[in-house]
Scaffold this active site. Sequence first.
Site, PDB file in Angstrom:
ATOM      1  CG  ASN A  66      43.211  57.074  14.702  1.00 49.25           C
ATOM      2  OD1 ASN A  66      42.684  56.174  15.353  1.00 49.25           O
ATOM      3  ND2 ASN A  66      42.730  57.490  13.548  1.00 49.25           N
ATOM      4  NE  ARG A  96      39.978  58.687  15.059  1.00 46.53           N
ATOM      5  CZ  ARG A  96      40.451  59.719  14.377  1.00 46.53           C
ATOM      6  NH1 ARG A  96      41.243  60.595  14.973  1.00 46.53           N
ATOM      7  NH2 ARG A  96      40.144  59.881  13.107  1.00 46.53           N
TER       8      ARG A  96
END
Length: 755
Positions: free
Chosen positions: A39, A21
């Site tokens: 996520n 990320r």
Amino acid sequence: MDDSVRKRVRVAGIVQGVGFRPFVYSLATDLGLSGHVGNDVHGVFIEVAGAAPEVRQFLRRLREEAPPLADVARISVTDAAGPPEAGFRIVESDAAGQRATMIASDAATCADCADEIADPGDRRFGYPFTNCTNCGPRFTIVRDVPYDRPNTTMSGFALCPRCEEEYHDPANRRFHAQPVCCPDCGPRLRFTDRDGLPRQGDPLEEAAAALTRGEVIAVKGLGGYHLAVDATSGDAAAMLRKRKHREDKPFAVMVASVDQARALCSIDDAEQALLTSRHRPIVLLDRLPGAPIAPGVAPGNRQLGVLLPYTPLHHLLLRRFPHPIVLTSGNISDEPIAYLDDDALEQLGEVATAFLAHDRPIHIRTDDSVTRVFDGRPMLVRRSRGYVPEPVVLPWSFPRPVLACGAELKNTFAVGKDEHVIPSHHIGDLENYATLRSFTSGIAHFQQLFDIEPQVVAHDLHPEYLSTKYAVALDDVELIGVQHHHAHIASCLADNGEQGPVLGVAFDGTGYGTDGSIWGGEFLVADLTGFRRLGHLEAVPLPGATTAIKQPWRTAVSYLAESDLLRADLEVLQRNPKWTEVAALARDGHHAPPASSAGRLFDAVAAIVGVRDAINYEGQAAIELEQLAADGEPGCYPVSISGGPVLRVRGADLVRSVVEDLRAATPVPVIAARFHNGLAAAVVEVCVRLRQSTGIGTAALSGGVFQNVLLLRRVVEMLRRKDFRVLLHSQVPANDGGISLGQAAIAGALCRQRL
């Protein structure tokens, strides 16, 4: 802008807990794109908007520049509607739905973190739990997915303001690193006596001092406790062996650096790459003459199992202690590695005088992995810490979720779902309650972690294996019994992403045959849905059955009888005066089941030439016979091959040649080499004959006997000279640790066949 586009992106694979990320955030902001990343139970989801050329560049670099610990299996892209967002951001994780994401394995300390703990000016100087998105604990601390801090054993450590700032700073490599911590907020080291009472002083200094005094200390690692001593001290190594009840099996040695490893062993480029990889396995290396390691560390072995530090704790300890250290699993022989603090004190208190421990809980025990390099690429002997739970990705899918229960010895289990098989960490030999409990709890953890409710359960055919009994006791599942050696060859096929058919050579110690006898020297034509046995070593009786496995001289008596060579002047018979009783046992067949085992043939030869009459660990006699063999010996014992349509290889011919050379006073190392060469030539001759009858030109080699590098090298070289394509293992071991992959692959193929 007319060329503005908006895309919805989904990334699957090992993309959580590896800095994916933050990487996406940095990449998008660098390209001036807007949107978000997060996520969920499937992996990573992204929405990105901006000029079409920049979005195309974003999608290309998403795979090409992924973080070092990431393994991108699949990227899917669809058009998205709606106005662009303001800027780019990381959004909250979404835990809803069926889990499909992969979890990263534990990764060795990265160079940046290693520099920090060595820098007196850094706030993490000397801190043994330093980590970032590129390294540190993963699998051993995760309780559930998505992989966020509350779902790990770090949940009890609240971030201090400075760590909180790093965690939320997109420019920091600890941005969204779940195990992030520092001396102010993270786990703490402690050094205690065997009763758990703290010892005074700096824990690392006191541990180094204890090693210097020759003490055995227990060290808490990523996946459990290890036992450590000074590897240069014969007295310390002997004391550890006595207390651990490990008489001969080699210990692993941890060294501070590659340079220190080079002082002990010869190391080529491929071996160095494996040693220094993020997996940080134990690597089996050729030992240098005069290497300053106590003989008791690896008695009678020309190799050493060497590993480099893979946690900051190891780095810091070896900076304070000047010698290599033995670092072996923290257990009493045949039991699982200790990983819970109270259990470690109870189990290891009679072995270790002190404990170097900490308060970060380990959620799942995981032994060190063991590897070697063969043919320029890694070959696993034990697949565990650093590799698990990375999946084996197949070019086909499972129609139904599968659990494969593995074998009895060197057990692993595996789960199969979609196009992935996820083999477990090394469980061990399922011969006691403690190991069985580790097996069942591991299965429960994998089912939760990967959201798999098995509909199909594969197991070995042996009815007395604990893994088989576990399988047949399950409710509401379809059971698929898989023959042991078929599973070996299927494992090699799956390891190479192939379905067959192949000529499979499965050589090991024992496996339950479809005729109820003991197999172990098998030539199969196999694919993932079935097999035919087209050849095997001629079976000989095993006098005393399992007793013969532990006492190779008994199998030697059986082979000598088959060769009509039972003569009282042979030293193996003189050393074992009960040989006449054992010979009678073999003749009448009571408690002497027939076995076509290659492993038992090695045992017999090892006993006859005086290597070993009894073993202390599985495969010991065969390993020591290999170690003894002379390098470069060209001699080759002849072997007769008869029969049809099922070929029989007469191992007794090899035994006859061994005895003849012994009587001619031929040096034992030469005999050992000629035996290996003769068996290898017989394997290749059978494959040539089977190619003529089947038209199949690909050979797959599997089974624990093919961890014998001398035999493997000879077989591979000769097969290739005969224009065979040869499949070997790389992702899972050739031994029974790879059986679960084969069972899962077979179960999946049978399910697909019914569609």
